[in-house]
Design an enzyme around this catalytic site. Structure first.
Site, PDB file in Angstrom:
ATOM      1  N   ASN A 139       4.992   3.059  -4.056  1.00  9.70           N
ATOM      2  CA  ASN A 139       3.602   3.031  -3.588  1.00  9.70           C
ATOM      3  C   ASN A 139       3.620   3.415  -2.116  1.00  9.70           C
ATOM      4  OD1 ASN A 139       1.006   2.435  -2.803  1.00  9.70           O
ATOM      5  ND2 ASN A 139       1.174   0.213  -3.113  1.00  9.70           N
ATOM      6  N   TRP A 140       3.235   4.664  -1.858  1.00  5.80           N
ATOM      7  CA  TRP A 140       3.289   5.142  -0.470  1.00  5.80           C
ATOM      8  C   TRP A 140       2.146   4.601   0.370  1.00  5.80           C
ATOM      9  CZ3 TRP A 140       4.782  11.094  -0.728  1.00  5.80           C
ATOM     10  CH2 TRP A 140       6.142  11.197  -1.076  1.00  5.80           C
ATOM     11  N   LYS A 141       1.160   3.972  -0.250  1.00  7.81           N
ATOM     12  CA  LYS A 141      -0.010   3.457   0.480  1.00  7.81           C
ATOM     13  C   LYS A 141      -0.593   4.601   1.330  1.00  7.81           C
ATOM     14  CE  LYS A 141       1.969  -1.088   0.102  1.00  7.81           C
ATOM     15  NZ  LYS A 141       2.091  -2.444   0.613  1.00  7.81           N
ATOM     16  N   HIS A 197      -4.412  -3.410  -6.647  1.00  7.41           N
ATOM     17  CA  HIS A 197      -3.400  -3.824  -5.670  1.00  7.41           C
ATOM     18  C   HIS A 197      -4.002  -4.900  -4.770  1.00  7.41           C
ATOM     19  CE1 HIS A 197      -0.711  -3.709  -2.227  1.00  7.41           C
ATOM     20  NE2 HIS A 197       0.194  -3.237  -3.070  1.00  7.41           N
ATOM     21  N   GLU A 207      -3.956  -5.295  -1.707  1.00 11.69           N
ATOM     22  CA  GLU A 207      -4.632  -4.781  -0.505  1.00 11.69           C
ATOM     23  C   GLU A 207      -6.045  -4.311  -0.834  1.00 11.69           C
ATOM     24  OE1 GLU A 207      -1.497  -2.093   0.654  1.00 11.69           O
ATOM     25  OE2 GLU A 207      -0.254  -3.828   1.134  1.00 11.69           O
ATOM     26  N   GLU A 267       3.141  -9.036  -8.204  1.00 17.59           N
ATOM     27  CA  GLU A 267       3.381  -8.895  -6.762  1.00 17.59           C
ATOM     28  C   GLU A 267       2.869 -10.135  -6.041  1.00 17.59           C
ATOM     29  OE1 GLU A 267       4.007  -4.536  -5.589  1.00 17.59           O
ATOM     30  OE2 GLU A 267       1.906  -4.997  -5.312  1.00 17.59           O
ATOM     31  N   GLY A 301       5.361  -6.655   2.002  1.00 20.38           N
ATOM     32  CA  GLY A 301       5.460  -6.155   3.375  1.00 20.38           C
ATOM     33  C   GLY A 301       5.960  -7.183   4.371  1.00 20.38           C
ATOM     34  N   SER A 309       8.576  -6.538  -1.087  1.00 20.13           N
ATOM     35  CA  SER A 309       9.806  -6.424  -0.293  1.00 20.13           C
ATOM     36  C   SER A 309      11.042  -6.065  -1.126  1.00 20.13           C
ATOM     37  CB  SER A 309      10.047  -7.704   0.522  1.00 20.13           C
ATOM     38  OG  SER A 309       8.983  -7.916   1.424  1.00 20.13           O
TER      39      SER A 309
HETATM   40  P1  PGA Z   1       6.405  -3.755  -0.042  1.00 18.12           P
HETATM   41  O1  PGA Z   1       5.016  -3.440  -0.806  1.00 18.12           O
HETATM   42  O2  PGA Z   1       7.513  -3.244  -0.934  1.00 18.12           O
HETATM   43  O3  PGA Z   1       6.301  -2.995   1.245  1.00 18.12           O
HETATM   44  O4  PGA Z   1       6.480  -5.225   0.134  1.00 18.12           O
HETATM   45  C1  PGA Z   1       4.915  -3.595  -2.186  1.00 18.12           C
HETATM   46  C2  PGA Z   1       3.520  -3.240  -2.629  1.00 18.12           C
HETATM   47  O5  PGA Z   1       2.570  -3.523  -1.877  1.00 18.12           O
HETATM   48  O6  PGA Z   1       3.317  -2.680  -3.723  1.00 18.12           O
END
Ligand code: PGA
Length: 261
Positions: free
Chosen positions: A20-22, A112, A114, A181, A187, A220
């Site tokens: 997931n490159w966001k 997600h 976010e 998640e 993150g 992470s």
């Molecule tokens: P992260 O993000 O690996 O940077 O913790 C995972 C995600 O948000 O899908």
């Protein structure tokens, strides 16, 4: 092995390693990542890699995987990071499933944390987006997970069951990927213990009753913990944020070698 490993080609659940490159990478940066990644992957025929990239990089990534990098020895597919529930209409800033499939995307992330935290996504809108993704021919990767507060109150199981009950109404389990998640692990560098991720994923599997649904862990994930995570029997793959931005780190993750547990 090419770009189109058909869903359902396997009797068992596929191993899915999703990046997931966001909101990262311009088109030249995306192309540079792929060319480097190409030189690092081995012949890992048992895994499906899904790169969920910004909308603006979708065509670049699809074209490279179909053209110059078509000989990649690992199955690669491209995904978006969201999709709207309508086929078209007055929804400024949103994107429809047909716009994604026309470019060549085959997956999309939905729900997600976010999106839930910053953009008002609820279990109900997640459900509408999941249904639209499937109607439009995409395989959605739906995210569920608890905050630290919910975990500390001992409400993790109740919370996740409720997210599943509300989010998966009428969703086709035959064309779905779930990502567990825990929000406190995203993150933060604070990975959920592999055995705990395994426990929650087993609980999700039992709750939905879908033996065929690949269930991933996210939060992470790094080169240094992938082998331990993938040694867990219930973990079918991972959804990787930060560590998917670096070709070397991501290639190491895709090339995991599960520790015998
Ligand atoms: P992260 O993000 O690996 O940077 O913790 C995972 C995600 O948000 O899908």
């Amino acid at each position: 092995m090419g770009y189109t490993l058909a869903w359902g080609d396997r009797l068992l659940r596929p191993v899915v390693i999703a990046g997931n490159w966001k909101m990262h990478k311009t088109r030249p940066e995306a192309a540079a990542f792929l060319r480097q990644f190409h030189g690092l992957v081995g012949s890992w025929a048992d895994r499906q890699v899904v790169l969920c990239v910004p909308y603006t990089a979708l065509a670049t990534v699809v074209d490279l995987l179909k053209g110059e990098l078509a000989a990649l020895p690992v199955a690669m597919a491209v995904g978006a990071q969201n999709v709207h529930w309508a086929e078209q209409g007055a929804f400024t800033g949103e994107i429809a499933a047909a716009m994604l499939t026309e470019i060549g995307a085959r997956y999309t992330i939905v729900g997600h944390s976010e999106r839930r935290e910053w953009f008002g996504e609820t279990d109900e809108t997640v459900n509408r987006r999941l249904l639209a993704a499937q109607r439009g021919g995409l395989i959605p990767i739906v995210c569920v997970g608890e905050t630290k507060g919910i975990r500390e109150q001992g409400q993790t199981e109740t919370w996740i069951r409720s997210q599943l009950d509300r989010g998966l109404v009428d969703v086709d389990l035959g064309r779905l990927v779930i990502a567990y998640e825990p929000i406190w692990a995203i993150g933060t560098g604070d990975t959920c213990a592999a055995t705990e991720a395994n426990r929650v994923i087993a609980l999700i599997r039992e709750h939905i009753g879908g033996e065929q649904v690949p269930i991933l862990y996210g939060g992470s994930v790094k080169a240094s913990n992938i082998d331990e995570l993938m040694a867990q029997p219930e973990i079918d793959g991972v959804l990787v944020g930060g560590a998917s931005l670096d070709p070397q780190e991501f290639a190491r993750i895709v090339g995991f070698q599960p520790l015998s547990s």
